[in-house]
Scaffold this motif. Structure first.
Motif, PDB file in Angstrom:
ATOM      1  N   ALA A 213    -105.707 -17.222 -90.361  1.00  0.00           N
ATOM      2  CA  ALA A 213    -105.275 -16.717 -89.059  1.00  0.00           C
ATOM      3  C   ALA A 213    -105.318 -15.190 -88.995  1.00  0.00           C
ATOM      4  O   ALA A 213    -105.381 -14.615 -87.918  1.00  0.00           O
ATOM      5  N   HIS A 214    -105.257 -14.543 -90.162  1.00  0.00           N
ATOM      6  CA  HIS A 214    -105.301 -13.074 -90.191  1.00  0.00           C
ATOM      7  C   HIS A 214    -106.729 -12.548 -90.110  1.00  0.00           C
ATOM      8  O   HIS A 214    -106.965 -11.422 -89.695  1.00  0.00           O
ATOM      9  N   ALA A 215    -107.687 -13.334 -90.597  1.00  0.00           N
ATOM     10  CA  ALA A 215    -109.033 -12.816 -90.824  1.00  0.00           C
ATOM     11  C   ALA A 215    -109.848 -12.730 -89.542  1.00  0.00           C
ATOM     12  O   ALA A 215    -109.707 -13.557 -88.646  1.00  0.00           O
ATOM     13  N   SER A 216    -110.702 -11.707 -89.474  1.00  0.00           N
ATOM     14  CA  SER A 216    -111.621 -11.626 -88.343  1.00  0.00           C
ATOM     15  C   SER A 216    -112.919 -12.358 -88.690  1.00  0.00           C
ATOM     16  O   SER A 216    -113.715 -12.652 -87.840  1.00  0.00           O
ATOM     17  N   ARG A 217    -113.091 -12.611 -89.976  1.00  0.00           N
ATOM     18  CA  ARG A 217    -114.325 -13.243 -90.397  1.00  0.00           C
ATOM     19  C   ARG A 217    -114.141 -14.025 -91.696  1.00  0.00           C
ATOM     20  O   ARG A 217    -113.399 -13.612 -92.567  1.00  0.00           O
ATOM     21  N   LEU A 218    -114.798 -15.148 -91.793  1.00  0.00           N
ATOM     22  CA  LEU A 218    -114.740 -15.943 -93.015  1.00  0.00           C
ATOM     23  C   LEU A 218    -116.150 -16.068 -93.589  1.00  0.00           C
ATOM     24  O   LEU A 218    -117.089 -16.423 -92.878  1.00  0.00           O
ATOM     25  N   ILE A 219    -116.262 -15.748 -94.868  1.00  0.00           N
ATOM     26  CA  ILE A 219    -117.560 -15.796 -95.549  1.00  0.00           C
ATOM     27  C   ILE A 219    -117.458 -16.822 -96.673  1.00  0.00           C
ATOM     28  O   ILE A 219    -116.596 -16.697 -97.540  1.00  0.00           O
ATOM     29  N   LEU A 220    -118.285 -17.831 -96.650  1.00  0.00           N
ATOM     30  CA  LEU A 220    -118.256 -18.827 -97.722  1.00  0.00           C
ATOM     31  C   LEU A 220    -119.492 -18.674 -98.601  1.00  0.00           C
ATOM     32  O   LEU A 220    -120.612 -18.555 -98.097  1.00  0.00           O
ATOM     33  N   MET A 221    -119.252 -18.661 -99.916  1.00  0.00           N
ATOM     34  CA  MET A 221    -120.347 -18.500-100.878  1.00  0.00           C
ATOM     35  C   MET A 221    -120.513 -19.744-101.731  1.00  0.00           C
ATOM     36  O   MET A 221    -119.566 -20.496-101.939  1.00  0.00           O
ATOM     37  N   ASP A 222    -121.717 -19.955-102.218  1.00  0.00           N
ATOM     38  CA  ASP A 222    -121.977 -21.003-103.202  1.00  0.00           C
ATOM     39  C   ASP A 222    -123.227 -20.595-103.978  1.00  0.00           C
ATOM     40  O   ASP A 222    -124.181 -20.100-103.381  1.00  0.00           O
ATOM     41  N   HIS A 223    -123.215 -20.789-105.288  1.00  0.00           N
ATOM     42  CA  HIS A 223    -124.366 -20.441-106.130  1.00  0.00           C
ATOM     43  C   HIS A 223    -124.923 -19.050-105.843  1.00  0.00           C
ATOM     44  O   HIS A 223    -126.139 -18.892-105.693  1.00  0.00           O
ATOM     45  N   GLY A 224    -124.061 -18.061-105.721  1.00  0.00           N
ATOM     46  CA  GLY A 224    -124.525 -16.681-105.595  1.00  0.00           C
ATOM     47  C   GLY A 224    -125.098 -16.316-104.244  1.00  0.00           C
ATOM     48  O   GLY A 224    -125.722 -15.270-104.100  1.00  0.00           O
ATOM     49  N   LYS A 225    -124.895 -17.187-103.254  1.00  0.00           N
ATOM     50  CA  LYS A 225    -125.423 -16.905-101.918  1.00  0.00           C
ATOM     51  C   LYS A 225    -124.329 -17.082-100.881  1.00  0.00           C
ATOM     52  O   LYS A 225    -123.366 -17.814-101.110  1.00  0.00           O
ATOM     53  N   ILE A 226    -124.516 -16.446 -99.732  1.00  0.00           N
ATOM     54  CA  ILE A 226    -123.602 -16.681 -98.622  1.00  0.00           C
ATOM     55  C   ILE A 226    -124.124 -17.883 -97.855  1.00  0.00           C
ATOM     56  O   ILE A 226    -125.279 -17.898 -97.413  1.00  0.00           O
ATOM     57  N   ILE A 227    -123.295 -18.929 -97.736  1.00  0.00           N
ATOM     58  CA  ILE A 227    -123.787 -20.130 -97.053  1.00  0.00           C
ATOM     59  C   ILE A 227    -123.253 -20.247 -95.631  1.00  0.00           C
ATOM     60  O   ILE A 227    -123.886 -20.852 -94.785  1.00  0.00           O
ATOM     61  N   LEU A 228    -122.081 -19.675 -95.368  1.00  0.00           N
ATOM     62  CA  LEU A 228    -121.565 -19.645 -93.992  1.00  0.00           C
ATOM     63  C   LEU A 228    -120.875 -18.307 -93.790  1.00  0.00           C
ATOM     64  O   LEU A 228    -120.212 -17.800 -94.687  1.00  0.00           O
ATOM     65  N   ASN A 229    -120.977 -17.758 -92.595  1.00  0.00           N
ATOM     66  CA  ASN A 229    -120.443 -16.426 -92.342  1.00  0.00           C
ATOM     67  C   ASN A 229    -120.183 -16.300 -90.847  1.00  0.00           C
ATOM     68  O   ASN A 229    -121.108 -16.389 -90.055  1.00  0.00           O
ATOM     69  N   GLY A 230    -118.921 -16.159 -90.463  1.00  0.00           N
ATOM     70  CA  GLY A 230    -118.642 -16.030 -89.033  1.00  0.00           C
ATOM     71  C   GLY A 230    -117.171 -16.130 -88.707  1.00  0.00           C
ATOM     72  O   GLY A 230    -116.309 -15.920 -89.573  1.00  0.00           O
ATOM     73  N   GLU A 231    -116.884 -16.469 -87.471  1.00  0.00           N
ATOM     74  CA  GLU A 231    -115.515 -16.547 -86.969  1.00  0.00           C
ATOM     75  C   GLU A 231    -114.783 -17.668 -87.734  1.00  0.00           C
ATOM     76  O   GLU A 231    -115.298 -18.783 -87.849  1.00  0.00           O
TER      77      GLU A 231
END
Lengths: 287, 275
Positions: A213-231
């Motif tokens: 709820a605090h974050a302006s953005r959520l970045i999810l990583m897997d195997h050294g890569k960004i797989i999801l990035n956004g609201e």
């Protein structure tokens, strides 16, 4: 050389630790704007900690290894900027506070970085008191770090970085050693500081329920890569569909998803229990 | 059985960390020790293998007073994984780290090999076997530390914050391991702030407040008691919080998503949906 650009800008970053067979970060691209609160998550070993080490120059200056691509933090090229200079632009809070504290008492630890920067004594005193107060450990300033519990130590480590007043603070699982209510308090402090001081904040965390709820953005990583990035709301809804083993999806979101599939709820993915309670009240009170 | 009888502990600096703790931890049981930072949780578990001896009171492990046995001897029975893996890891490679205690305890060569393979796989570490533990992330180091204790299957497995830095998959594996160990008659004791994990594992919970056990009971009982949790600086599991918000203190304790779903569906069916 400093140019006007995003708080953090990473281009085609690939990094391999010394003697490792495979790179831990692979062709990673990321831009974080000034004043953002970016939350980074992903399974253990996905490269989150390595990414943090790239942001304050520990990589490549301390760890060596093979680095390709470019990392700009607060306009500074990390590869070309000595860590000492980076330290007043970007602060890093480690998973383990013991790696950060070394003095005979907390007050001296917090003052240490400022003394190194040549800050006048009066200002040091003011900033030490201010940062200890913010994390709620003013009463511990005369205690030795090794007399403190893990949670108290982490608060002292956070105070050390706060006192430097960098424009970017990177937290690598900062609440691992804290009890849940204390952790919430710390996150509230981080959110408040970010607004008040115009800080850019990057937090690596597994426990998303306290922070989403605090974050302006959520970045999810897997195997050294960004797989999801956004609201955060959008990313969590997507992650709940297909990544629930890798990412600790807050249980309100899992419940919301189940009830939505049954056609009971149709509102937005909730980030907090209050948001979920409001949706449920609407349904349970309907005749 | 491990018994703590009115245990008090004062650190050499004068800090009183434990103030009369009495606990009986039986065989085949599971206990979560919870409480705020500084409540004495880590001090307490250091008493279980004799690393710390009580300043007052007494600790016995299967009838043996910890004051009268060496830590080395007690460790065979009571394996402790500390909160901070950096205090524990020292070997050149992950594989050596895990095999070290097995060699130390004199396990035969083929047994060492088999057990090493088993824990490396269990803790998702096989791909790091030749790496230095120091290059790993915090969560991975924690798993190396756990692997190197679990490998010798202590009768009492004690873990300080086992879920620290672990993703969902690793938490599920940990839970399966606990169940397997308990079936074999072992006992699991964990210090944790992870209320969701304690609730889903269904451990008994001892709440530590200011160096004393302030409450002891089932996870369901303790983790739904808001007043108790507040004293210990803990938050209820998110599902319990949701129902507290919906229905106030009279709310039924709900811990899992499945339970919550069932409860909401039954409210909707019976038409008694009024919160």
């Amino acid at each position: 050389m400093k140019t006007e650009m995003a708080a953090i800008e990473i281009r085609n970053l690939t990094y391999k630790y010394q003697n490792a067979e495979a790179p831990v970060l692979q062709n990673l691209n990321l831009t974080i704007e000034k004043g953002e609160f970016a939350l980074v998550s992903g399974p253990s070993g996905c490269g989150k900690t390595t990414l943090c080490r790239c942001l304050n120059g520990l990589i490549p200056h301390f760890y060596g290894g093979e680095l390709e691509g470019e990392i700009f933090v607060d306009g500074l090229n990390v590869r070309e900027t000595p860590p000492a200079k980076l330290a007043s632009h970007v602060g890093l809070i480690f998973q383990n506070p013991e790696n950060q504290l070394f003095s005979f008492n907390v007050e001296r630890d917090v003052a240490f970085g400022l003394e190194n920067l040549g800050v006048p004594p009066e200002e040091i005193r003011r900033r030490v008191d201010w940062s200890l107060e913010l994390v709620g450990i003013s009463d511990l300033k005369d205690r030795a770090p090794w007399e403190l519990s893990g949670g108290q130590q982490q608060k002292a480590a956070i105070a050390c970085v706060l006192a430097m007043q960098p424009s970017i603070i990177v937290f690598d699982e900062p609440t691992s050693f804290l009890d849940p209510l204390t952790a919430r308090g710390i996150f509230d402090v981080i959110a408040k500081l970010r607004r008040k001081l115009d800080l850019t904040v990057v937090v690596v965390e597994h426990r998303l329920e306290a922070l989403a709820a605090h974050a302006s953005r959520l970045i999810l990583m897997d195997h050294g890569k960004i797989i999801l990035n956004g609201e955060p709301r959008k990313i969590l809804a997507e992650a709940a569909e297909r990544l629930s083993l890798k990412v600790g999806i807050p249980s309100v979101i899992l419940l919301h998803r189940r009830l939505s599939k049954l056609g009971i709820l149709e509102g937005l993915t909730p980030l907090t229990t209050s948001e979920m309670a409001a949706q449920l009240r609407g349904v349970l009170n309907r005749d | 059985m491990i018994r703590l009888e009115d245990v008090g502990y004062v650190y050499p600096g004068g800090v009183e960390a434990l103030r009369g703790v009495s606990l009986t931890i039986g065989e085949r049981s599971s206990l979560a020790i919870m409480g705020r930072s500084g409540a004495g949780k880590t001090t307490l578990i250091k008493h279980l293998n004799g690393l710390l001896k009580p300043t007052s009171g007494r600790v016995t492990v299967d009838g043996v007073d910890t004051r009268k046995a060496t830590v080395a001897k007690l460790s065979r029975k009571v394996g402790i994984v500390f909160q901070n893996p950096d205090h524990q890891l020292f070997a050149e490679t992950v594989e050596d780290e895990v095999a070290f205690p097995l060699k130390n305890f004199g396990f035969p060569q083929d047994e060492i090999k088999a057990r090493t393979e088993w824990v490396l796989e269990l803790f998702n570490l096989t791909r790091y076997r030749k790496h230095s533990p120091l290059t790993l992330s915090g969560g991975e180091k924690k798993r190396v530390a756990m692997a190197s204790i679990v490998s010798w299957k202590p009768k009492y497995l004690v873990l300080d914050e086992p879920t620290l830095g672990q993703d969902r998959e690793n938490k599920l594996r940990l839970r399966e391991l606990f169940e397997e160990f308990m079936e074999e008659g072992r006992t699991i004791i964990m210090v944790t702030h992870d209320v969701e994990f304690a609730a889903e594992c269904g451990f008994d919970v001892a709440l530590l407040v200011d160096g004393k056990v302030s409450a002891l009971g089932s996870a369901r009982e303790i983790l739904s008691n808001v007043e108790l949790l507040k004293k210990a600086s803990l938050a209820a599991p998110q599902m319990a919080e949701l129902f507290l918000e919906l229905e106030g203190v009279e709310a039924q304790p709900v811990f899992t998503v499945e339970e919550a779903e069932r409860l909401i569906l039954s409210r909707l069916m019976s038409g008694s949906g009024r919160p």
